[in-house]
Motif scaffolding. Structure first.
Motif, PDB file in Angstrom:
ATOM      1  N   GLU A  47      35.438 -34.343  65.386  1.00 47.39           N
ATOM      2  CA  GLU A  47      36.726 -34.132  66.050  1.00 47.39           C
ATOM      3  C   GLU A  47      37.437 -35.476  66.258  1.00 47.39           C
ATOM      4  O   GLU A  47      37.983 -35.746  67.325  1.00 47.39           O
ATOM      5  N   GLY A  48      37.351 -36.328  65.249  1.00 48.48           N
ATOM      6  CA  GLY A  48      38.089 -37.592  65.290  1.00 48.48           C
ATOM      7  C   GLY A  48      37.429 -38.707  66.076  1.00 48.48           C
ATOM      8  O   GLY A  48      37.973 -39.802  66.171  1.00 48.48           O
ATOM      9  N   GLU A  49      36.253 -38.424  66.634  1.00 48.08           N
ATOM     10  CA  GLU A  49      35.609 -39.473  67.408  1.00 48.08           C
ATOM     11  C   GLU A  49      34.181 -39.673  66.949  1.00 48.08           C
ATOM     12  O   GLU A  49      33.562 -38.774  66.386  1.00 48.08           O
ATOM     13  N   LYS A  50      33.676 -40.819  67.229  1.00 49.20           N
ATOM     14  CA  LYS A  50      32.295 -41.085  66.870  1.00 49.20           C
ATOM     15  C   LYS A  50      31.397 -40.103  67.607  1.00 49.20           C
ATOM     16  O   LYS A  50      31.580 -39.849  68.789  1.00 49.20           O
ATOM     17  N   MET A  51      30.456 -39.561  66.871  1.00 47.69           N
ATOM     18  CA  MET A  51      29.553 -38.597  67.490  1.00 47.69           C
ATOM     19  C   MET A  51      28.631 -39.308  68.478  1.00 47.69           C
ATOM     20  O   MET A  51      28.000 -40.299  68.148  1.00 47.69           O
ATOM     21  N   SER A  52      28.603 -38.795  69.695  1.00 45.31           N
ATOM     22  CA  SER A  52      27.664 -39.356  70.657  1.00 45.31           C
ATOM     23  C   SER A  52      27.375 -38.332  71.735  1.00 45.31           C
ATOM     24  O   SER A  52      28.198 -37.454  72.023  1.00 45.31           O
ATOM     25  N   LYS A  53      26.203 -38.437  72.283  1.00 45.93           N
ATOM     26  CA  LYS A  53      25.805 -37.466  73.297  1.00 45.93           C
ATOM     27  C   LYS A  53      26.726 -37.549  74.508  1.00 45.93           C
ATOM     28  O   LYS A  53      27.061 -36.541  75.106  1.00 45.93           O
ATOM     29  N   SER A  54      27.176 -38.767  74.835  1.00 45.19           N
ATOM     30  CA  SER A  54      28.009 -38.903  76.029  1.00 45.19           C
ATOM     31  C   SER A  54      29.376 -38.254  75.858  1.00 45.19           C
ATOM     32  O   SER A  54      29.982 -37.812  76.822  1.00 45.19           O
ATOM     33  N   LEU A  55      29.864 -38.194  74.630  1.00 47.88           N
ATOM     34  CA  LEU A  55      31.179 -37.575  74.405  1.00 47.88           C
ATOM     35  C   LEU A  55      31.079 -36.048  74.304  1.00 47.88           C
ATOM     36  O   LEU A  55      32.087 -35.359  74.241  1.00 47.88           O
ATOM     37  N   GLY A  56      29.845 -35.563  74.243  1.00 45.63           N
ATOM     38  CA  GLY A  56      29.676 -34.116  74.143  1.00 45.63           C
ATOM     39  C   GLY A  56      30.014 -33.578  72.773  1.00 45.63           C
ATOM     40  O   GLY A  56      30.245 -32.395  72.594  1.00 45.63           O
ATOM     41  N   ASN A  57      30.050 -34.451  71.774  1.00 48.59           N
ATOM     42  CA  ASN A  57      30.349 -33.992  70.414  1.00 48.59           C
ATOM     43  C   ASN A  57      29.166 -34.265  69.486  1.00 48.59           C
ATOM     44  O   ASN A  57      29.329 -34.500  68.308  1.00 48.59           O
ATOM     45  N   TYR A  58      28.003 -34.206  70.053  1.00 51.99           N
ATOM     46  CA  TYR A  58      26.775 -34.453  69.302  1.00 51.99           C
ATOM     47  C   TYR A  58      26.176 -33.107  68.918  1.00 51.99           C
ATOM     48  O   TYR A  58      25.885 -32.288  69.794  1.00 51.99           O
ATOM     49  N   PHE A  59      26.034 -32.857  67.634  1.00 47.15           N
ATOM     50  CA  PHE A  59      25.523 -31.568  67.202  1.00 47.15           C
ATOM     51  C   PHE A  59      24.373 -31.704  66.213  1.00 47.15           C
ATOM     52  O   PHE A  59      24.485 -32.433  65.228  1.00 47.15           O
ATOM     53  N   THR A  60      23.329 -30.966  66.471  1.00 49.00           N
ATOM     54  CA  THR A  60      22.285 -30.851  65.468  1.00 49.00           C
ATOM     55  C   THR A  60      22.708 -29.719  64.534  1.00 49.00           C
ATOM     56  O   THR A  60      23.615 -28.933  64.846  1.00 49.00           O
ATOM     57  N   LEU A  61      22.035 -29.635  63.411  1.00 53.54           N
ATOM     58  CA  LEU A  61      22.333 -28.567  62.469  1.00 53.54           C
ATOM     59  C   LEU A  61      22.116 -27.216  63.158  1.00 53.54           C
ATOM     60  O   LEU A  61      22.898 -26.277  63.007  1.00 53.54           O
ATOM     61  N   ARG A  62      21.046 -27.149  63.924  1.00 52.64           N
ATOM     62  CA  ARG A  62      20.733 -25.873  64.591  1.00 52.64           C
ATOM     63  C   ARG A  62      21.773 -25.502  65.637  1.00 52.64           C
ATOM     64  O   ARG A  62      22.028 -24.310  65.851  1.00 52.64           O
ATOM     65  N   ASP A  63      22.353 -26.494  66.283  1.00 58.11           N
ATOM     66  CA  ASP A  63      23.407 -26.192  67.258  1.00 58.11           C
ATOM     67  C   ASP A  63      24.527 -25.413  66.580  1.00 58.11           C
ATOM     68  O   ASP A  63      25.080 -24.466  67.136  1.00 58.11           O
ATOM     69  N   LEU A  64      24.889 -25.846  65.382  1.00 60.00           N
ATOM     70  CA  LEU A  64      26.009 -25.217  64.682  1.00 60.00           C
ATOM     71  C   LEU A  64      25.666 -23.799  64.261  1.00 60.00           C
ATOM     72  O   LEU A  64      26.498 -22.897  64.348  1.00 60.00           O
ATOM     73  N   VAL A  65      24.446 -23.599  63.800  1.00 57.36           N
ATOM     74  CA  VAL A  65      24.045 -22.250  63.401  1.00 57.36           C
ATOM     75  C   VAL A  65      23.992 -21.347  64.632  1.00 57.36           C
ATOM     76  O   VAL A  65      24.403 -20.188  64.586  1.00 57.36           O
ATOM     77  N   LEU A  66      23.535 -21.894  65.743  1.00 59.57           N
ATOM     78  CA  LEU A  66      23.503 -21.108  66.985  1.00 59.57           C
ATOM     79  C   LEU A  66      24.902 -20.651  67.378  1.00 59.57           C
ATOM     80  O   LEU A  66      25.081 -19.595  67.960  1.00 59.57           O
TER      81      LEU A  66
END
Length: 494
Positions: free
Chosen positions: A264-283
């Motif tokens: 979503e235009g930002e570096k993926m990081s856990k603190s930004l809440g935009n960190y996704f594992t492959l399984r997160d997306l399938v879920l």
RNA sequence: GGCGCGGUACCCAAGUGGUAAGGGAGAGGUCUGCAAAACCUUUAUGCGUCGGUUCGAUUCCGACCCGCGCCUCCA
């Protein structure tokens, strides 16, 4: 029209020629198995997978080796935290990594594990010490003396000349001779995993693993070494230093680095809440094929902006291609051949080839296939496709899918596995309605669907559209898409 | 601070010194009992901003603005 690839060593796109005629020996830095893989990891692995598939399609025999880093600081720490051994801890995440890779159709390379090559690594260090390139520190750790390798920095284009005079730099924590000297071998700390070896007790440094295992599997010089862009320095630079100073021969000839993605235009990081594992997306209900398609759609050297909107778009694009294939393979065509269609198929194949040969330009390869789909669909509508055109068109599509691997619809069983996993892990609350629905569509057997379709046909024969529409609505609710065409009724799972 | 990459339509995203691929979304249409699928038309005189080179620049050069990466564990 040979394959051209960007080589991080030469900083330009070079023609790729393997050292031996027909075989490509490549090594890719694999995962450190301490957690579930995230989409950033898989961007890189998909890029390497596409490279591998292009090489195979070009007629090469490919020997593709990937390491599994199964010992490092994080692993040791997490295993201790969970109260399990390092082996127990890594076994779980190695397994999930391989399952995830398979889920997005990454072909499995030859795997090598750090912990299975400890003795070879200690031997490597011993030989470096013998040559006066490595030295032992007081605590039993071993370091690489970069002053002994004047070319240090040639990959990352960094200038370390100021350090080559052996100037002593004070470093608080370690008794290194120079601040830049990197660890080859780490002496054990109390309670840490370690191995007894001829050079003493300890564990290998991360950089050492890749040098030792790649040369063992592929020889002292091999064709290509791949990894994420972050590995360029220091990891790959250090690999070169260790390997070349020991053998006196060039290490890898091509260096292939995949760029990081943005979420979503930002570096993926856990603190930004935009960190996704492959399984997160399938879920969340996204199909593995959508994920692979999106990851593959931006050329590997460009930053890819991974968005949920993009994921939906990818799903539609894959649908369109699958529909086209279904249409071709299930339609009725008049006998004969149409030269225009024959030409379209061969031109498309050529365009895809050219695009991929141009430093793996996947976006252009996709443009080529969609151009073909549009034209062939138009021809289909006017009845201009003949029976003998079907095979070449399908062959072009198959060429595309040899690289992109998204056409075969096995999304539902894969998604079901993730759903079962989530239940087993007690993550029921993370299972989205979309995932439940998608999996539900898979529960209805083909024969059950076929009998419903037969009922529809019977109703339609007597122009009982009400009944026909009711059955269609039922199937739609169950996740089955029904299409009525002039050639009959066609169905597929959404 | 050093080194490097990028800013293209509503969104994603290729590409080129001679006037902008492809996908998605939107609008209109064709087909159809209705859907679905598919096709057609349509959506950037415009490619971050300002200069320069050129017959001509989005494409080359310079400056500036913005985003991102590496320099430390990180795919």
């Amino acid at each position: 029209m040979p394959l051209r690839l960007y080589n991080s060593m030469s900083s330009q796109v070079d023609e790729f020629r393997p050292l031996s005629d027909n075989e490509v020996r490549m090594y890719a830095c694999g995962p450190t198995v301490y957690d579930y893989g995230h989409i950033g990891n898989f961007r890189t692995f998909v890029a390497v997978d596409i490279l591998r598939r292009v090489l195979v399609q070009s007629g090469y025999k490919v020997r593709h080796v990937m390491n599994i880093t199964d010992v490092d600081d994080k692993i040791i720490r997490n295993a201790a935290r969970d109260g399990v051994t390092v082996q127990q801890y890594t076994a779980k995440y190695e397994k999930t990594f391989l399952e995830d890779a398979a889920m997005i159709n990454i072909e499995e390379p030859i795997l090598v594990r750090a912990t299975e090559h400890i003795q070879e690594m200690s031997e490597f260090v011993r030989r470096l010490v013998e040559k006066g390139i490595a030295y032992r520190a007081e605590d039993g750790s071993y370091y690489f003396r970069i002053a002994k390798f004047p070319q240090y920095g040639k990959l990352s284009k960094k200038d370390f000349s100021g350090m080559l005079d052996g100037a002593r730099v004070d470093v608080d924590d370690y008794d290194k001779d120079s601040a830049r000297d990197f660890a080859l071998w780490k002496a054990p700390k109390p309670g840490e995993a370690s191995w007894e070896t001829p050079i003493g007790r300890g564990r290998p440094g991360w950089h050492l693993e890749c040098s030792v295992m790649s040369m063992e599997e592929l020889g002292e010089s091999f064709d290509l070494h791949a990894g994420g862009e972050d590995l360029l320095f220091p990891h790959h630079e250090n690999e070169i230093a260790q390997s070349e100073s020991l053998t006196g021969k060039p290490f890898a000839h091509f260096w292939f680095h995949a760029r990081f993605l943005l979420v979503e235009g930002e570096k993926m990081s856990k603190s930004l809440g935009n960190y996704f594992t492959l399984r997160d997306l399938v879920l969340k209900g996204h199909k593995p094929s959508s994920i692979r398609y999106l990851l593959a759609s931006v050329p590997y050297r460009n930053q890819l902006n991974f968005t949920f909107d993009g994921l939906k778009q990818a799903a539609v694009s894959v649908e369109r291609l699958r529909n086209f294939r279904l249409r071709l393979s299930s339609g009725n065509f008049p006998a004969g051949a149409n030269p225009d269609m024959q030409r379209l198929a061969s031109e498309t194949t050529d365009r895809m080839r050219e695009a991929l040969n141009d430093d793996l330009n996947t976006a252009q390869a996709q443009a080529a296939i969609f151009e073909m789909v549009r034209q062939a669909n138009a021809a289909f509508d006017t009845g201009a496709i003949r029976k003998d055109d079907v095979a070449p068109l399908l062959a072009a599509l198959a060429k595309f899918d040899e690289i992109f691997a998204v056409l075969d619809d096995d999304d539902v069983p894969k998604m079901k596995r993730v759903l079962d996993w989530a239940r087993a892990e007690g993550r029921e609350k993370d299972i989205s309605a979309a995932l439940r629905e998608a999996v539900q569509a898979g529960e209805l057997s083909d024969s059950a669907i076929e009998s419903k379709i037969a009922e529809m046909k019977a109703a339609r024969a007597s122009r009982d559209f009400k009944t026909s529409d009711r059955i269609r609505a039922e199937l739609t609710d169950a996740g089955i898409l029904v299409e009525i065409t002039k050639d009959g009724i066609r169905w597929r799972r959404k």
